[in-house]
Write an enzyme that holds these catalytic residues in place. Sequence first.
Site, PDB file in Angstrom:
ATOM      1  N   ASP A 139      -1.495  -5.101   9.175  1.00 30.59           N
ATOM      2  CA  ASP A 139      -2.391  -4.126   8.577  1.00 30.59           C
ATOM      3  C   ASP A 139      -3.642  -4.925   8.200  1.00 30.59           C
ATOM      4  O   ASP A 139      -3.625  -5.725   7.266  1.00 30.59           O
ATOM      5  CB  ASP A 139      -1.735  -3.498   7.337  1.00 30.59           C
ATOM      6  CG  ASP A 139      -2.641  -2.447   6.709  1.00 30.59           C
ATOM      7  OD1 ASP A 139      -3.858  -2.479   6.970  1.00 30.59           O
ATOM      8  OD2 ASP A 139      -2.138  -1.610   5.946  1.00 30.59           O
ATOM      9  N   LYS A 163     -13.439   0.009   4.699  1.00 26.83           N
ATOM     10  CA  LYS A 163     -13.919  -0.834   3.592  1.00 26.83           C
ATOM     11  C   LYS A 163     -15.049  -1.739   4.055  1.00 26.83           C
ATOM     12  O   LYS A 163     -16.079  -1.826   3.397  1.00 26.83           O
ATOM     13  CB  LYS A 163     -12.795  -1.720   3.051  1.00 26.83           C
ATOM     14  CG  LYS A 163     -11.437  -1.072   2.957  1.00 26.83           C
ATOM     15  CD  LYS A 163     -11.278  -0.203   1.756  1.00 26.83           C
ATOM     16  CE  LYS A 163      -9.902   0.458   1.803  1.00 26.83           C
ATOM     17  NZ  LYS A 163      -9.621   1.282   0.682  1.00 26.83           N
ATOM     18  N   TRP A 214       0.863  -1.195   0.000  1.00 24.96           N
ATOM     19  CA  TRP A 214       0.000   0.000   0.000  1.00 24.96           C
ATOM     20  C   TRP A 214       0.891   1.233   0.000  1.00 24.96           C
ATOM     21  O   TRP A 214       1.891   1.296   0.727  1.00 24.96           O
ATOM     22  CB  TRP A 214      -0.889  -0.034   1.248  1.00 24.96           C
ATOM     23  CG  TRP A 214      -1.798   1.142   1.386  1.00 24.96           C
ATOM     24  CD1 TRP A 214      -2.600   1.682   0.427  1.00 24.96           C
ATOM     25  CD2 TRP A 214      -2.007   1.929   2.565  1.00 24.96           C
ATOM     26  NE1 TRP A 214      -3.304   2.747   0.938  1.00 24.96           N
ATOM     27  CE2 TRP A 214      -2.957   2.921   2.254  1.00 24.96           C
ATOM     28  CE3 TRP A 214      -1.496   1.892   3.861  1.00 24.96           C
ATOM     29  CZ2 TRP A 214      -3.401   3.860   3.171  1.00 24.96           C
ATOM     30  CZ3 TRP A 214      -1.934   2.818   4.785  1.00 24.96           C
ATOM     31  CH2 TRP A 214      -2.874   3.789   4.434  1.00 24.96           C
TER      32      TRP A 214
HETATM   33  C1  LMR Z   1      -6.367   2.494  -1.655  1.00 25.43           C
HETATM   34  O1  LMR Z   1      -5.396   1.731  -1.487  1.00 25.43           O
HETATM   35  O2  LMR Z   1      -6.748   2.872  -2.775  1.00 25.43           O
HETATM   36  C2  LMR Z   1      -7.163   2.948  -0.458  1.00 25.43           C
HETATM   37  O3  LMR Z   1      -6.751   2.261   0.676  1.00 25.43           O
HETATM   38  C3  LMR Z   1      -7.203   4.418  -0.336  1.00 25.43           C
HETATM   39  C4  LMR Z   1      -5.923   5.006   0.204  1.00 25.43           C
HETATM   40  O4  LMR Z   1      -5.986   5.654   1.245  1.00 25.43           O
HETATM   41  O5  LMR Z   1      -4.867   4.824  -0.400  1.00 25.43           O
END
Ligand code: LMR
Length: 416
Positions: free
Chosen positions: A226, A263, A145
Amino acid sequence: MTTTTTSSSIFSSAPRIPPDAIFALTAEYIADPSPQKVNLGQGTYRDDKGQPWVLPSVRESRRIIEERGLLHEYLPILGLKTFREKTAELVFGEGYGKIQDKLATSQTLSGTGSLHLAGSIIKSCLLRSHPSHPLPTVYIPNPTWSNHHLVFSSLGFNTLSFPYYNPTTKSLNIPSYLSTLRAAALGSIIILHACAHNPTGLDPSPEEWKEIGGIVKERNLFPLFDAAYLGFNSGDYDKDAWPVRYFVSELGVESAVCLSFAKNMGLYGERVGCLLLCTSTPEIATNTQSVLESLQRSEISNPPAFGAKIAETILANEKLRRLWFEDLRTMSGRIQEMRRVLFEGLGRYSSGNWDHLIRQSGMFGFLGLSRDIVRILKDEYHIYMAENSRVSIAGLNSGNVDYVARSIAEVLAREQ
Ligand code: LMR
């Protein structure tokens, strides 16, 4: 006496940091006037008409809250107590009773706030116990992420990427994962995506989790989960929470679980999260919780109330909880169906092999397209996805999935 005036600013050394890529992409999508546009960027759930979905369980919870009467008082510093307890009970399932008194918990500003608070407390405790030692390295899978490195480096940790994904086979790179863990310094922090790995959609199997857990325990590494997608991945909360339960209840290792209800309850902008720290003894848990409280006070004083009340009402009411589990199945079921339809469409229109797409799970599909192709899809076809070709499958619906599959195939054919 002469005084010198200077025009220099305290902020003169501020660099120009580029905007966050995923939020910038959302802004570009919103500004695009094309009626054909498709947003597969940011991970937010949409229904089959492409609209945001307020979960029926959330609607009912809001009705109950409003019936009780409007109230805008501060929450306690650590947030709503019942929310924290019910969240921990949900995450640890049958094992909760055994570990309950070793938990330190705090409501947080969604998943990001939870990761940040986890990093802050680890740093604060280590600086007390070993003031002259450098902070441990935070190991982060690559890819991951987009915010993980930023959260931990902003706290002063050294972060290190390790290979998680094999782009040639488009599958998990378990040998390299395990060898990285074996070589990590004792006490290092390891970021683990509890399920629905973002962006690859590939999670270790239970057997692979056991191997990972064995090394974590042996080398005294600190697992930091996470856990932003529990229940949203498979539609079954217990199934998605299995790796966390395995580490905490079976291996008995100290760990952090960073939860978000963005989510799985669709509470994105309400910033509802929770940090669960699993410690070694009830006394350590009590002390740790007091540090969480002090850190939280210094950062945000106390967390926002509305979303946490919605989540608390759902979790504390058996009927509403069952309704929420149904909502989880609705969301994950629609995503699974769209994944299948995209897979079939790509198979129909292109000559490539798309088996990897169907092996993945969760909100995201990791297509394996080049940056150039991603750019052409955006500029010429108004299809928006992250630069690394991660698509939010939830942005697909029966009205656009065929267009997306055909467009991808068309661009691939012409670029060959
Ligand atoms: C994503 O990965 O698109 C979401 O979790 C939004 C974000 O905050 O990045």
